[in-house]
Scaffold this motif. Structure first.
Motif, mmCIF file in Angstrom:
data_model
loop_
_atom_site.group_PDB
_atom_site.id
_atom_site.type_symbol
_atom_site.label_atom_id
_atom_site.label_comp_id
_atom_site.label_asym_id
_atom_site.label_seq_id
_atom_site.Cartn_x
_atom_site.Cartn_y
_atom_site.Cartn_z
ATOM 1 N N ASP A 16 0.818 -1.214 0.000
ATOM 2 C CA ASP A 16 0.000 0.000 0.000
ATOM 3 C C ASP A 16 0.857 1.273 0.000
ATOM 4 O O ASP A 16 0.382 2.353 0.309
ATOM 5 C CB ASP A 16 -0.956 0.007 1.190
ATOM 6 N N LYS A 17 2.131 1.144 -0.388
ATOM 7 C CA LYS A 17 3.048 2.284 -0.367
ATOM 8 C C LYS A 17 3.475 2.644 -1.790
ATOM 9 O O LYS A 17 3.916 1.789 -2.551
ATOM 10 C CB LYS A 17 4.280 1.952 0.471
ATOM 11 N N ILE A 18 3.350 3.932 -2.104
ATOM 12 C CA ILE A 18 3.855 4.456 -3.372
ATOM 13 C C ILE A 18 5.116 5.248 -3.072
ATOM 14 O O ILE A 18 5.128 6.092 -2.184
ATOM 15 C CB ILE A 18 2.833 5.375 -4.066
ATOM 16 N N SER A 19 6.172 4.983 -3.832
ATOM 17 C CA SER A 19 7.434 5.703 -3.672
ATOM 18 C C SER A 19 7.807 6.379 -4.982
ATOM 19 O O SER A 19 7.847 5.738 -6.030
ATOM 20 C CB SER A 19 8.564 4.756 -3.266
ATOM 21 N N VAL A 20 8.054 7.678 -4.875
ATOM 22 C CA VAL A 20 8.537 8.467 -6.004
ATOM 23 C C VAL A 20 9.972 8.843 -5.655
ATOM 24 O O VAL A 20 10.208 9.488 -4.634
ATOM 25 C CB VAL A 20 7.668 9.732 -6.210
ATOM 26 N N GLY A 21 10.921 8.439 -6.476
ATOM 27 C CA GLY A 21 12.326 8.669 -6.155
ATOM 28 C C GLY A 21 12.741 10.124 -6.219
ATOM 29 O O GLY A 21 13.535 10.589 -5.417
ATOM 30 N N GLY A 22 12.182 10.862 -7.158
ATOM 31 C CA GLY A 22 12.564 12.263 -7.336
ATOM 32 C C GLY A 22 11.542 13.204 -6.731
ATOM 33 O O GLY A 22 10.875 12.893 -5.750
#
Length: 188
Positions: free
Chosen positions: A20-26
């Motif tokens: 349930d986790k969204i990760s955006v690197g930038g």
């Protein structure tokens, strides 16, 4: 979650999903996207700019590695334990109080709108506004791009100014901490 994923895909921004986790690197610039909510457990490695969005609340477990800009949003409160790796910019937002526990590298706000800070306007040669905040574990002083403890503030002032200018800035910081201490003790 779907609303954000659609925007990320449309903007061709790389992201990962783990449960349930969204990760955006930038960094993530959302002005003009029409987004009205962010999903819980969002992680943004760079800055997060929500200026002018329809977002009215920050999600649980938000992690921002860079700066967080909230100008022009309908957000009225920050979540406890908010952690921002860069600047937290609340100027022009609807926020009227800081959370009990938060961390950031720099803090920009309209101190006259925030109930749990103490401030002094027109201090020193630069007519700066200096303010004190309690971040849940210590008092911090903000003045322009400076954000640190009272001791760090006094050291920085001594390195940059001398004589009455230095004393004026240091006294303003000390007065802010004293006033905020009194304000917090009355509220307890």
């Amino acid at each position: 979650m779907k609303e954000l994923i659609d925007i990320l895909n449309r903007k061709r921004i790389d992201f990962t999903i783990d449960g349930d986790k969204i990760s955006v690197g930038g960094s993530l610039y959302l002005e003009g996207t029409g987004i009205t909510a962010l999903p819980d457990n969002l992680s943004v490695g760079g800055y997060l700019d929500l200026e002018g969005t329809g977002i009215t609340a920050l999600p649980d477990n938000l992690s921002v590695g860079g700066s967080l800009y909230l100008r022009g949003t309908g957000i009225t409160a920050l979540p406890d334990n908010l952690s921002v790796g860069g600047y937290l910019d609340l100027r022009g937002s609807s926020i009227t109080a800081l959370p009990d526990h938060f961390s950031c590298e720099g803090l920009y706000l309209d101190p006259q709108r925030i109930s749990n800070v103490a401030y002094r306007e027109n201090c020193g040669y630069s007519s700066r506004t200096i303010f004190a905040v309690w971040n849940g574990s210590e008092f911090r002083i903000a003045a322009g791009c400076f954000y640190g403890t009272l001791d760090e503030f006094e050291t920085a002032v001594d390195e940059k100014y001398s004589g009455s200018a230095a004393e004026t800035y240091k006294k303003a910081g000390q007065d802010c901490v004293s006033e905020l201490t009194e304000k917090l003790n009355k509220a307890a």
